[in-house]
Design a protein around this motif. Structure first.
Motif, PDB file in Angstrom:
ATOM      1  N   GLN A 260      -7.165   4.417  -2.756  1.00 44.77           N
ATOM      2  CA  GLN A 260      -7.614   4.249  -1.376  1.00 44.77           C
ATOM      3  C   GLN A 260      -8.820   3.309  -1.316  1.00 44.77           C
ATOM      4  OE1 GLN A 260      -6.087   5.504   1.398  1.00 44.77           O
ATOM      5  NE2 GLN A 260      -7.569   4.250   2.557  1.00 44.77           N
TER       6      GLN A 260
ATOM      7  N   LYS B 232      -5.325   8.861  -6.195  1.00 43.08           N
ATOM      8  CA  LYS B 232      -5.264   8.563  -4.762  1.00 43.08           C
ATOM      9  C   LYS B 232      -6.613   8.080  -4.204  1.00 43.08           C
ATOM     10  CE  LYS B 232      -1.446  11.735  -3.675  1.00 43.08           C
ATOM     11  NZ  LYS B 232      -1.006  12.920  -2.854  1.00 43.08           N
TER      12      LYS B 232
ATOM     13  N   LYS C  84       0.816  -1.221   0.000  1.00 46.50           N
ATOM     14  CA  LYS C  84       0.000   0.000   0.000  1.00 46.50           C
ATOM     15  C   LYS C  84       0.850   1.272   0.000  1.00 46.50           C
ATOM     16  CE  LYS C  84      -3.574   2.410   2.622  1.00 46.50           C
ATOM     17  NZ  LYS C  84      -4.432   2.410   3.825  1.00 46.50           N
TER      18      LYS C  84
ATOM     19  N   ASN D 261      -9.048  -0.336   0.492  1.00 42.77           N
ATOM     20  CA  ASN D 261     -10.119  -0.508   1.481  1.00 42.77           C
ATOM     21  C   ASN D 261     -10.932  -1.775   1.193  1.00 42.77           C
ATOM     22  OD1 ASN D 261      -9.429   1.752   2.924  1.00 42.77           O
ATOM     23  ND2 ASN D 261     -10.947   3.097   1.912  1.00 42.77           N
TER      24      ASN D 261
END
Length: 320
Positions: A279, A275, A151, A283
């Protein structure tokens, strides 16, 4: 004066009086002789043959003997004899009832044993499938866990770039789920065989096995929902068509773990570095690993219980 003369009676109008025939006159005898022969006593046909008379009298005697009914004398029974007969009838009825009950009990016992034997075979097939699904789930969890380690790493480096693709594909390409062979359970419920099982521990074990299967199915629904969202996001971040290029990627089957991919070059693969999108990607990856881990835990729990259930049923019902 002229004499008044009374009415004259014509001779033609005077009633004719026939002379009475005398009893002993020849005419009366002649009339008597003109009567039918059947009314005359002196006719020759009225005389019966002695043999005919004898035969008729014998027939009459036989009929009279047949009409006579002889009533045998019936001996009156005492109260004890009536009670004894009633007791014997009661015992015979009860013995028949007990015999029928024993026969039904034996038949029900055989049917119960056959149903349990079918259930044992179904559970055994479930254990095989559980083991296979668990291996694939464990492989997905391991790959996603490795993916989460990338990540905060630089994905522009060729090594990290290739790992990102490989871990994503290995973690999110598995949608294998457990499908219980519940035919034997449905047969137990629909046929009414379940009510024949008198052992409470056996019934509780069967109910627990069925409940675990339903819990696994419910967890599967949550896992599959996250899986579809993950694939949608994954298609926005990566170029998945790259894996169809045999000149750049080599595929190799490695048994239960699935397919292993090997990159033929160090060329960077396209990644959307937005981004917000990245993300969301990580998630969903984290959420999918959590649901998959919960699903795999339930599979392990069911596998352990299934093995113990097979041993218990075989021991209780003396099955091979």
């Amino acid at each position: 004066m002229s004499e008044r003369s009374g009415p004259k009676v014509r001779e033609s109008e005077s009633p004719e009086v026939s002379p009475k025939s005398e009893v002993g006159s020849p005419k009366s005898e002649e009339e008597n002789n003109s009567a039918p022969d059947s009314y005359r006593d002196d006719t020759p046909n009225s005389e019966l043959n002695e043999s005919e008379i004898k035969n008729k009298s014998e027939i009459v005697n036989r009929k009279s003997e047949m009409e006579v009914h002889h009533h045998p004398e019936i001996e009156k029974k005492g109260l004890k004899e009536y009670l004894l007969e009633g007791l014997m009838i009661f015992i015979a009825v009860m013995m028949g009832f007990f015999a029928e009950s024993i026969r039904e009990h034996i038949t029900d016992g055989e049917h119960e044993k056959q149903s349990i034997e079918s259930l044992v075979k179904a559970v055994a097939s479930d254990t095989t499938q559980l083991h296979h699904v668990m291996l694939e789930a464990a492989g997905s969890i391991k790959a996603i866990n490795s993916l989460m380690g990338l990540k905060n790493m630089d994905l522009t480096r060729p090594a990290n770039n290739q790992k990102f693709y490989l871990f994503s594909l290995a973690g999110f390409s598995n949608d294998t789920y457990f499908r219980s062979n519940d035919g034997a359970l449905q047969q137990l419920n629909s046929s009414g065989t379940l009510r024949l099982i008198s052992n409470r521990a056996t019934i509780d074990s069967i109910f627990k096995y069925e409940l675990l299967n339903k819990t696994i199915t419910a967890q599967e629904a949550d896992d599959y929902f996250v899986f579809k969202e993950m694939l949608t996001t994954m298609a926005k971040v990566q170029d998945l068509s790259f894996f169809q290029d045999t000149s750049a990627v080599r595929k190799q089957l490695i048994g239960a773990a699935g397919v292993q991919y090997t990159f033929m070059s160090s060329k960077l693969l396209p990644i959307n570095n937005d981004k917000v999108l990245m993300q969301a990607y990580f998630n969903y990856a984290s959420l999918y690993m959590a649901t998959k881990s919960s699903y795999n835990y339930m599979l392990e729990k069911q596998l352990d219980f299934s093995r113990r259930l097979i041993i218990y049923l075989k021991t209780t019902y003396d099955l091979q």
